[in-house]
Design a protein around this motif. Structure first.
Motif, PDB file in Angstrom:
ATOM      1  N   GLY A 169       5.044   5.872  -4.067  1.00 36.06           N
ATOM      2  CA  GLY A 169       6.017   5.672  -5.139  1.00 36.06           C
ATOM      3  C   GLY A 169       7.408   5.326  -4.632  1.00 36.06           C
ATOM      4  N   ARG A 170       7.472   4.652  -3.489  1.00 38.40           N
ATOM      5  CA  ARG A 170       8.790   4.329  -2.920  1.00 38.40           C
ATOM      6  C   ARG A 170       9.171   2.879  -3.186  1.00 38.40           C
ATOM      7  NH1 ARG A 170       7.440   5.818   2.893  1.00 38.40           N
ATOM      8  NH2 ARG A 170       9.606   5.391   3.418  1.00 38.40           N
ATOM      9  N   ILE A 219       8.977  -6.817  -6.231  1.00 36.39           N
ATOM     10  CA  ILE A 219       8.042  -5.811  -6.780  1.00 36.39           C
ATOM     11  C   ILE A 219       8.743  -4.444  -6.791  1.00 36.39           C
ATOM     12  CG2 ILE A 219       5.784  -4.696  -6.517  1.00 36.39           C
ATOM     13  CD1 ILE A 219       5.545  -7.652  -7.059  1.00 36.39           C
ATOM     14  N   THR A 220       8.624  -3.766  -7.919  1.00 36.14           N
ATOM     15  CA  THR A 220       9.319  -2.471  -8.070  1.00 36.14           C
ATOM     16  C   THR A 220       8.319  -1.320  -8.209  1.00 36.14           C
ATOM     17  OG1 THR A 220       9.334  -2.633 -10.468  1.00 36.14           O
ATOM     18  CG2 THR A 220      11.213  -3.609  -9.303  1.00 36.14           C
ATOM     19  N   GLU A 221       8.881  -0.102  -8.125  1.00 36.10           N
ATOM     20  CA  GLU A 221       8.040   1.090  -8.354  1.00 36.10           C
ATOM     21  C   GLU A 221       7.447   1.056  -9.764  1.00 36.10           C
ATOM     22  OE1 GLU A 221      11.413   0.804  -7.400  1.00 36.10           O
ATOM     23  OE2 GLU A 221      12.018   2.915  -7.531  1.00 36.10           O
ATOM     24  N   SER A 279       0.841  -1.214   0.000  1.00 38.25           N
ATOM     25  CA  SER A 279       0.000   0.000   0.000  1.00 38.25           C
ATOM     26  C   SER A 279       0.868   1.253   0.000  1.00 38.25           C
ATOM     27  CB  SER A 279      -0.924   0.024   1.230  1.00 38.25           C
ATOM     28  OG  SER A 279      -1.766  -1.092   1.254  1.00 38.25           O
ATOM     29  N   LYS A 280       1.920   1.248   0.828  1.00 35.20           N
ATOM     30  CA  LYS A 280       2.841   2.392   0.897  1.00 35.20           C
ATOM     31  C   LYS A 280       3.583   2.576  -0.419  1.00 35.20           C
ATOM     32  CE  LYS A 280       3.374   4.267   5.122  1.00 35.20           C
ATOM     33  NZ  LYS A 280       3.690   5.654   5.439  1.00 35.20           N
ATOM     34  N   MET A 281       4.065   1.461  -0.993  1.00 35.47           N
ATOM     35  CA  MET A 281       4.785   1.553  -2.270  1.00 35.47           C
ATOM     36  C   MET A 281       3.883   2.183  -3.312  1.00 35.47           C
ATOM     37  SD  MET A 281       6.801  -2.109  -2.514  1.00 35.47           S
ATOM     38  CE  MET A 281       7.468  -1.768  -4.166  1.00 35.47           C
ATOM     39  N   TYR A 322       2.726   0.575 -13.596  1.00 32.37           N
ATOM     40  CA  TYR A 322       1.903  -0.170 -14.552  1.00 32.37           C
ATOM     41  C   TYR A 322       0.540  -0.494 -13.955  1.00 32.37           C
ATOM     42  CZ  TYR A 322       5.442  -1.104 -18.152  1.00 32.37           C
ATOM     43  OH  TYR A 322       6.348  -0.980 -19.180  1.00 32.37           O
ATOM     44  N   ALA A 323       0.549  -0.948 -12.712  1.00 31.74           N
ATOM     45  CA  ALA A 323      -0.710  -1.338 -12.064  1.00 31.74           C
ATOM     46  C   ALA A 323      -1.682  -0.170 -12.064  1.00 31.74           C
ATOM     47  CB  ALA A 323      -0.443  -1.822 -10.634  1.00 31.74           C
TER      48      ALA A 323
END
Lengths: 404, 404
Positions: free
Chosen positions: A167-168, A225-227, A161-163, A232-233
C-alpha cells in the motif's frame, strides 16, 4: 571454438562465470570446447585471471581468423552496431543481450547474417534467461501467432508488486528499488516503459515477420499509478501490470505498452516481483506462457551462453528466422479497440447520468469517497478520446486499460 | 517434402487440420512445401477428402523413397515401436506424440536416429503444445538442470481444481470430467499418475542425459484426496497438485509422482483446470516455467507439426540431444529427503505429546474436529516410514508431501 567477449560489465562477467562453472556440459552441447580468447574492455583488471584476455582494440579481434563467435554485452547502439556489422560481414557469429541494438537494427543484422551464412542471435535481449526468442523461431512454427502480451520489465513489476502488497506510493517504492539495485539511478528507461517498448518491438517483429519500429509503439509508464488505483484493482479482483502487447485485430496489427488492469485469473497476474512473463496466443496452440527472471547477471548470461552454444552448433549454416526488413505498418492508434477503467471526481450528485450521457452503458465499479468509477464498453481509441473530451469540467483522476 | 501420418484419430486429424489451416507459413518455415502423401489407418473415410490418402499397409509407406518424414499419432508401444525403428533405419525422420513409446524406447530411437543422420522428435509427448523438449535440448544449454517439477496431466489437474473450487468429492468430479470428455472411461492412466510418470521419465532423461526407467519412479495418484484435504490446503495457503518431479539431491537424482501441497505463492499453484505447467531450475538461469494446454487435439497437433517443420529443416543432419542409453540409477527412495503433512485421528487428549514423542518437533496445523494435523521436519523417507510405523493404533487419515 574461440570466442571473444565485448564488454566486461555485469552480463559480460556473468558470461565468463557461466562458461567456467558449467564448462564440461557446455562443451558437450556445443560439440567442441568453447574458449574465450579476448575480452574487449576499456579498463584493466590487474590481479584478476581474465586480465590477460583484455584487449582495447576491436581490430585485434575482428582480424583474428580463429575467433568464430563474438558475444556483445556492452549495451547501447554504438559501437555495438558497427562491431556487429563487421563481425557478420566476416562470417563470424554475433550474439548479443543488447535490446536497443536488436530493436533498432535487428532486421538488417539478421539479413547480413543470412548473406554470410552465419548467425545473429539475441535470446538474452528479451526476458533475460527465459527462452522466448528460440521458441518463437523454432517451436511455435505450426502456429499463426495473433497475440503476444508480456510483463517484460522486472523493475516496474517489482515496483507495482510492492505498491500492491504494501500500500505504498510509487515514489517510496522506487526509492527502495534504487537502494536495492533493482532500479537505476536514472530510472526513466524502466518506469516510462521504454525498455518494455523495445522488447515488444523485437517480439512483434519475430512473430509477424516484418520490422516493427519501436518508435511507432504508443508507450505509457507507471509513474502515475497511485495507491488508490491499487485499491480499486484489489477490490475488482484485478492486478495492475505494465503490459507490453502486440496483437492482430481485425486485419491490422497494433502494439502498445501501458499499465493495465488484468483479472487475477489471468496467468500474467501471478507474475510478481522482478519476474517476467510472456504470454503467447496462437491459432492452434491456444495460450502458452513463458515465465522466469527477466534480468540479472546469471540468468542473462545463461541466455547469452545458450546462444554461443547454438552458434557453435550451427557453424556455417544460418538458422532461419522470419524477421525481414520490410516495415510493418502498425494499425492507426485511433482505430484500435479498447476498454478503459476510469475514475472521475464525483462533483455532482447525478454524475452517473452525466457519464451515461457521454459513454452510454458503462459498468459501474464500487468507488472511493467522492469518486465515481466505471469500465467502458469496447470501443476505438478515437471514439474514447472524443468521449473523454466531452467530459468537460469533470475531473478525471485515473484511466487504465481494462483487459477482459 | 512428402510426409506420412500414422493414425487418423484425434491428434492425427488435428495434424491434417493444422497443416491445411496454416499451410503458407508452415511451408515458409520448413523451407519447402509439406505435403501429406499417406495416412495409415485401419478405417475407411468414405466421402472425406483424406480418404484418397488412406493406406492399410505400413510397407507402402516405408518403401516409398519420396516419404522423408513419418509422424505417428497412434499411441501404444506396438506397432509404433517397430514402425519407428524401420523409419529411422531408412534415414526417414520420425515424429511422435506417443509418450509410452518415448518413455520406453526414447534412448534407443535417438541413438538410431544419430546413426542414420536423421531425427527422432517428440515435442508433443510431454505438455501437449507447450514447448518444453526443444527448450530443454536447445535453449537451456548453458545450465546444469537440478530440478524439473511439473503439472503434467491435465485431467487430474482439472479434477483437483474442481474439487478445490467446488468442495466436491473426487468421485463426483471424476464423473463430470468423464462426461465432459476430459477423462477416459477407464481413467486409471490419468488418476493413478501413470501418464505423468512417463512424462517425467522423459523430461528427467533429457535433463540428466541418461535413461530413466519410468518403472523405477514411485508413483501415487489422486484417488485418495478428500474434501477435507482440500479444506486444510486452503486454510494453510496451499494448493494440492499432482506433481511429477525429478531433482538432484545430495549427489543422487530422485524422481516421483505424488499429490503434494504447494504454497499458493509457487508459480505452479496458479496452473489450474486442464492446463499444464513445467517448472525448471538451473544453476545459472534460476527458475523458469512453461505453461499451456497440456493436451487436446490442436495444441498437441501444433507440437507434432512444429517437429515436422524441424525435421524438414534438419534433413540429413541429426539434432544433438543428450539422452543416452546408459541407465540412470535413481537414488534409493528411502534416502530421499522429504517433508510431510499428516492428519491423524485425535483419539486421545495428549495426541500432540504422542506425536512429538515419535516425530520430535513438528509444525502443528489448525485441525478439523477430532483430528490432529501437522507438518514434519525434513527427513529421509526411511526415517519417516519408521516413525509412521511407530504410530501404532493412532489412525492416519491422510498424508501428503509438503513442498517448502
Amino acid at each position: 571454438m574461440k570466442i571473444a567477449l565485448l564488454g566486461f560489465g555485469t552480463v559480460g562477467s556473468g558470461v565468463v562465470e557461466v562458461i567456467a562453472e558449467n564448462q564440461e556440459s557446455i562443451n558437450k552441447r556445443a560439440g567442441s570446447p568453447i574458449e574465450i580468447k579476448y575480452i574487449l574492455d576499456k579498463r584493466d583488471f590487474e590481479g584478476q585471471p581474465i586480465n590477460k584476455l583484455i584487449v582495447k582494440d576491436f581490430n585485434s579481434i575482428i582480424e583474428d581468423e580463429e575467433v568464430e563467435i563474438i558475444a556483445e554485452a556492452m549495451g547501447g547502439i554504438e559501437p555495438a552496431y558497427s562491431f556487429a556489422k563487421a563481425a557478420l560481414a566476416r562470417g563470424k557469429s554475433f550474439v548479443t543481450s543488447n535490446k536497443e541494438l536488436v530493436a533498432k537494427h535487428g532486421a538488417e543484422l539478421l539479413e547480413l547474417a543470412r548473406q554470410n551464412k552465419t548467425n545473429f542471435l539475441f535470446e538474452a535481449s528479451v526476458g533475460g534467461g527465459i527462452p522466448i526468442i528460440r521458441p518463437l523461431n523454432q517451436s511455435l512454427t505450426a502456429d499463426e501467432i495473433y497475440e503476444i502480451t508480456g510483463i517484460l520489465n522486472g523493475t516496474t513489476n517489482f515496483i507495482l508488486s510492492k505498491m500492491k502488497n504494501e500500500g505504498r506510493t510509487f515514489e517510496e517504492v522506487l526509492k527502495e528499488a534504487q537502494e536495492l539495485g533493482y532500479a537505476e539511478r536514472n530510472p526513466e528507461a524502466d518506469v516510462e516503459g521504454y525498455d518494455a517498448c523495445r522488447k515488444i518491438a523485437i517480439l512483434a517483429s519475430l512473430a509477424f515477420g516484418e520490422h516493427v519500429n519501436f518508435e511507432d509503439i504508443p508507450t505509457t509508464g507507471i509513474t502515475k499509478i497511485t495507491e488508490e488505483d491499487m485499491e480499486y484493482a484489489a477490490q475488482m479482483g484485478c492486478s495492475i501490470k505494465l503490459l507490453a502487447t502486440c496483437q492482430k485485430q481485425e486485419g491490422g496489427i497494433f502494439a502498445r505498452v501501458a499499465p493495465s488492469l488484468i483479472s487475477l485469473e489471468h496467468p500474467l497476474a501471478m507474475v510478481n516481483d522482478v519476474f517476467n512473463g510472456i504470454f503467447v496466443k496462437g491459432n492452434v496452440i491456444g495460450e502458452v506462457m513463458f515465465y522466469g527472471k527477466g534480468a540479472g547477471k546469471l540468468p542473462t548470461a545463461s541466455a547469452v551462453v545458450a546462444d554461443i552454444v547454438d552458434a557453435a552448433k550451427h557453424k556455417g549454416t544460418n538458422i532461419i528466422s522470419f524477421w525481414n526488413k520490410e516495415k510493418l505498418e502498425l494499425k492507426d492508434k485511433g482505430q484500435v479497440k479498447v476498454s478503459y477503467f476510469i475514475r472521475v471526481q464525483k462533483d455532482r450528485e447525478d454524475i452517473n447520468k452525466c457519464i451515461e450521457a457521454i459513454f452510454g452503458k458503462v459498468t459501474e465499479v464500487k468507488a472511493l469517497a467522492n469518486e465515481y468509477a466505471f469500465i467502458t464498453d469496447v470501443q476505438t481509441e478515437a471514439t474514447f478520446s472524443e468521449k473523454m473530451n466531452a467530459l468537460g469540467d469533470i475531473k478525471v483522476k485515473s484511466k487504465l486499460y481494462f483487459i477482459k
